[in-house]
Design an enzyme around this catalytic site. Structure first.
Site, PDB file in Angstrom:
ATOM      1  N   HIS A   1     -13.011  35.948  -9.668  1.00  0.00           N
ATOM      2  CA  HIS A   1     -12.693  34.655 -10.279  1.00  0.00           C
ATOM      3  C   HIS A   1     -13.248  33.513  -9.420  1.00  0.00           C
ATOM      4  CE1 HIS A   1     -10.005  31.821 -12.486  1.00  0.00           C
ATOM      5  NE2 HIS A   1     -10.075  31.169 -11.336  1.00  0.00           N
ATOM      6  N   GLU A   2     -12.954  33.565  -8.123  1.00  0.00           N
ATOM      7  CA  GLU A   2     -13.422  32.500  -7.229  1.00  0.00           C
ATOM      8  C   GLU A   2     -14.941  32.512  -7.138  1.00  0.00           C
ATOM      9  OE1 GLU A   2     -11.406  30.236  -6.387  1.00  0.00           O
ATOM     10  OE2 GLU A   2      -9.606  31.347  -6.954  1.00  0.00           O
TER      11      GLU A   2
ATOM     12  N   GLY B   1       0.830  -1.206   0.000  1.00  0.00           N
ATOM     13  CA  GLY B   1       0.000   0.000   0.000  1.00  0.00           C
ATOM     14  C   GLY B   1       0.855   1.241   0.000  1.00  0.00           C
TER      15      GLY B   1
ATOM     16  N   HIS C   1     -16.387  30.481  -9.939  1.00  0.00           N
ATOM     17  CA  HIS C   1     -16.385  29.036  -9.648  1.00  0.00           C
ATOM     18  C   HIS C   1     -17.536  28.701  -8.705  1.00  0.00           C
ATOM     19  CE1 HIS C   1     -12.565  28.148 -11.447  1.00  0.00           C
ATOM     20  NE2 HIS C   1     -11.846  28.861 -10.600  1.00  0.00           N
TER      21      HIS C   1
ATOM     22  N   THR D   1      -0.148   4.644   5.076  1.00  0.00           N
ATOM     23  CA  THR D   1      -1.471   4.053   5.265  1.00  0.00           C
ATOM     24  C   THR D   1      -1.518   3.171   6.502  1.00  0.00           C
ATOM     25  OG1 THR D   1      -0.788   2.378   3.688  1.00  0.00           O
ATOM     26  CG2 THR D   1      -2.239   4.111   2.877  1.00  0.00           C
ATOM     27  N   GLY D   2      -0.388   2.998   7.172  1.00  0.00           N
ATOM     28  CA  GLY D   2      -0.439   2.280   8.445  1.00  0.00           C
ATOM     29  C   GLY D   2       0.151   0.881   8.405  1.00  0.00           C
ATOM     30  N   LYS D   3       1.076   0.614   7.485  1.00  0.00           N
ATOM     31  CA  LYS D   3       1.646  -0.733   7.393  1.00  0.00           C
ATOM     32  C   LYS D   3       2.532  -1.021   8.611  1.00  0.00           C
ATOM     33  CE  LYS D   3       3.315   0.210   3.279  1.00  0.00           C
ATOM     34  NZ  LYS D   3       2.677   1.532   3.074  1.00  0.00           N
ATOM     35  N   THR D   4       3.395  -0.069   8.933  1.00  0.00           N
ATOM     36  CA  THR D   4       4.242  -0.264  10.111  1.00  0.00           C
ATOM     37  C   THR D   4       3.389  -0.355  11.365  1.00  0.00           C
ATOM     38  OG1 THR D   4       5.717   1.245   8.962  1.00  0.00           O
ATOM     39  CG2 THR D   4       6.365   0.570  11.155  1.00  0.00           C
TER      40      THR D   4
HETATM   41  P1  ADP Z   1       3.425   3.151   6.452  1.00  0.00           P
HETATM   42  O1  ADP Z   1       4.232   2.148   7.186  1.00  0.00           O
HETATM   43  O2  ADP Z   1       2.288   2.546   5.690  1.00  0.00           O
HETATM   44  O3  ADP Z   1       4.203   4.108   5.613  1.00  0.00           O
HETATM   45  P2  ADP Z   1       2.930   4.110   9.085  1.00  0.00           P
HETATM   46  O4  ADP Z   1       2.398   2.899   9.729  1.00  0.00           O
HETATM   47  O5  ADP Z   1       4.351   4.447   9.338  1.00  0.00           O
HETATM   48  O6  ADP Z   1       2.698   4.059   7.529  1.00  0.00           O
HETATM   49  O7  ADP Z   1       1.997   5.335   9.468  1.00  0.00           O
HETATM   50  C1  ADP Z   1       2.483   6.514  10.003  1.00  0.00           C
HETATM   51  C2  ADP Z   1       1.572   7.022  11.089  1.00  0.00           C
HETATM   52  O8  ADP Z   1       0.314   7.413  10.555  1.00  0.00           O
HETATM   53  C3  ADP Z   1       1.247   5.966  12.122  1.00  0.00           C
HETATM   54  O9  ADP Z   1       2.203   5.965  13.134  1.00  0.00           O
HETATM   55  C4  ADP Z   1      -0.109   6.389  12.629  1.00  0.00           C
HETATM   56  O10 ADP Z   1       0.010   7.338  13.643  1.00  0.00           O
HETATM   57  C5  ADP Z   1      -0.735   7.050  11.426  1.00  0.00           C
HETATM   58  N1  ADP Z   1      -1.629   6.110  10.738  1.00  0.00           N
HETATM   59  C6  ADP Z   1      -1.452   5.613   9.498  1.00  0.00           C
HETATM   60  N2  ADP Z   1      -2.450   4.788   9.165  1.00  0.00           N
HETATM   61  C7  ADP Z   1      -3.269   4.714  10.224  1.00  0.00           C
HETATM   62  C8  ADP Z   1      -4.465   4.006  10.498  1.00  0.00           C
HETATM   63  N3  ADP Z   1      -5.030   3.187   9.604  1.00  0.00           N
HETATM   64  N4  ADP Z   1      -5.048   4.174  11.701  1.00  0.00           N
HETATM   65  C9  ADP Z   1      -4.494   4.996  12.610  1.00  0.00           C
HETATM   66  N5  ADP Z   1      -3.365   5.694  12.418  1.00  0.00           N
HETATM   67  C10 ADP Z   1      -2.746   5.568  11.244  1.00  0.00           C
END
Ligand code: ADP
Length: 498
Positions: free
Chosen positions: A425-426, A202, A429, A206-209
């Protein structure tokens, strides 16, 4: 050869070049002043040929004399006794100065060092080259402790699945790893094979770590974090050695989780046209990861999680059964997910009652968990800066604008006319967006310059759109044209802003 070693090469060559050039200049300048005897110099002073003189040396002992003639010629001389010279200088009113010479003891050493500097550099260079050449042959060499893994050990992370929001499917996919890690025997009993490696796929943020930490936290096992791009460093062979070190440390702590971030940094398909031939550092590191993964007896209790945002470039050897055979997609969250993530990160904040997470979630399409965390943090900072008791919706809205469009450009000076033109302009829109069916409802209009924009009209989609229909696109074009039409109608001409 990777970029770092190329850099070192260039640095070494540059340093040697600078030293040689400098030494050359030193020789030249050393040959500069013409040496004369003290009596010659006194003679010249008496003949009024000398402009100024500098006498340096200790109270007792020889003195060095530097002089400049009226023709701007530099002279040097040496004398044990300078009384006669001083008399002549006073008699002929020549400017002169005296100073105590700096301690020559240090400068002798310095001079010796400087003279040997090129040789020392060359010796270092040759040693370094030899080191490189040998390192290529064996991945196991230990070069000055560079091979120790930089992986940080988190003895039982305290993150849990409660801290992860908006990616429920991914959480479900990894949930059974917790059961395995906390009670491996129960799984062995039925002969099931536990996945050795799970690939989290991903975009970044997005929260992989976070997911990896949460699995470790739920199972109460250590979490080893290593970034693949960190592993590949300047010395050939260290990457592989670091991987081995990481796995060795982890095996001692089993059950545990090894998290390898940015796997694509080492795991790209092999046999490509890589700079440095087919046997480069990256490939050795990748091979080491594969060897380590194969070397586990099944169910040792070590689970490897790896993250990447480029699963398409990964070498097939990595995704084979027995290695990273399970893939879990960790997507950017949808509108519901964003709302849930905001709620997670708002736990520690003092919020005013007007904060509505569903509105913020709608206005932050495409953002990841990390972006949302940053928004709430910016909002809290803004609220405390303005001396508020709680974070309210205006702080959040300020933070969203800052994160999406860049900081306000307060220093930008706009004339009243420029502001008026931008406002029209804005407004164009906004009116077209408001009245056209199919446009997303207009949420906010501003003529505060941010980033490169002088003003912005922001509309909020009611729901996330994964696919746009033709009528929606036409509506969008109409709204975009609204700004240009307003300029034509009111100003009578268009601007580059449109
Ligand atoms: P990745 O490893 O995908 O690059 P991270 O896990 O390092 O992303 O995410 C960085 C920070 O963003 C996390 O420490 C957390 O605080 C926040 N975060 C990212 N995704 C989530 C989620 N799904 N829910 C809650 N916090 C999130």
């Amino acid at each position: 050869m990777n970029r770092k070693s190329l850099l070192i090469w260039l640095l070494m060559l540059g340093l040697m070049f600078v030293t040689f050039t400098w030494m050359g200049n030193r020789e030249k300048s050393a040959a500069g002043p013409k040496a004369v005897t003290i009596s010659e110099l006194i003679g010249m002073v008496e003949a009024d040929q000398v402009k100024e003189v500098l006498i340096s040396g200790k109270e007792r002992g020889g003195k060095e004399i530097a002089a400049v003639t009226k023709k701007d010629e530099a002279l040097k001389s040496f004398a044990l006794d300078t009384d006669d010279l001083r008399k002549a200088l006073n008699a002929h009113k020549v400017k002169y100065a005296e100073r105590e010479a700096p301690d020559s003891g240090g400068s002798v050493w310095l001079a010796v060092l400087l003279n040997f500097l090129p040789i020392i550099l060359i010796v270092f260079f040759v040693l370094w080259m030899m080191n490189r050449a040998q390192g290529g042959g064996g991945a196991s060499r230990v070069i000055g402790g560079h091979t120790a893994t930089k992986a940080k050990l988190y003895q039982t992370s305290d993150t849990t699945f409660n801290d992860v929001a908006g990616i429920d499917e991914a959480v479900e996919e990894v949930r059974d790893l917790v059961g395995f890690l906390s009670n491996p025997k129960a799984f062995n009993r039925l002969g099931g094979r536990i996945p050795r490696g799970v690939l989290l796929v991903g975009p970044s943020g997005t929260g992989k770590t976070l997911l990896g930490r949460a699995v470790a936290g739920e199972a109460k096992v250590p979490f080893f974090y290593g970034s693949a791009s960190e592993v590949v460093e300047m010395f050939v062979g260290t990457g592989a050695a670091r991987v081995r070190d990481l796995f060795e440390k982890a095996k001692k702590q089993a059950p545990c989780i090894i998290f390898i971030d940015e796997l694509d940094a080492v795991g790209r398909k092999r046999g490509g046209t890589s700079f440095g031939g087919g046997h480069d550092e990256r490939e050795q590191t990748l091979n080491q990861i594969l060897t380590e993964m194969d070397g586990f007896s099944p169910n040792t209790g070590v689970i490897i999680l790896a993250a990447t945002n480029r699963p398409d470039v990964l070498d097939q050897a990595l995704t084979r059964p027995g290695r990273f055979d399970r893939q879990v997609v960790v997507p950017a969250p949808d509108v519901k997910g964003r709302e849930a993530i905001l709620k997670v990160h708002a736990r520690g904040l003092k919020l005013a009652p007007d904060v509505d997470f569903s509105i913020i979630a709608r206005g932050t399409a495409g953002m990841t968990g990390a972006d949302l965390e940053q928004i709430l943090n910016e909002a809290a900072l803004h609220a405390s800066k303005t001396g508020k008791e709680a974070v309210d919706m205006s702080d959040v809205s300020f933070a969203v604008d800052k994160v999406t469009m860049g900081p306000e450009r307060k220093s930008m000076v706009l004339t009243a006319k420029q502001k008026r033109d931008t406002a029209y302009h804005e407004a164009g829109h906004t009116i077209v967006g408001w009245l056209t069916a199919g446009c997303d409802p207009v949420h906010k209009v501003t003529i505060v310059p941010r980033g490169r924009a002088l003003g912005v009209t922001m509309s909020l989609p009611v729901e996330d759109k994964h696919c746009l229909g033709q009528p929606e696109l036409v509506a969008l074009i109409k709204m975009l044209f609204g700004g240009r039409c307003a300029e034509d109608l009111i100003l009578g001409y268009g601007t580059t802003g449109a």
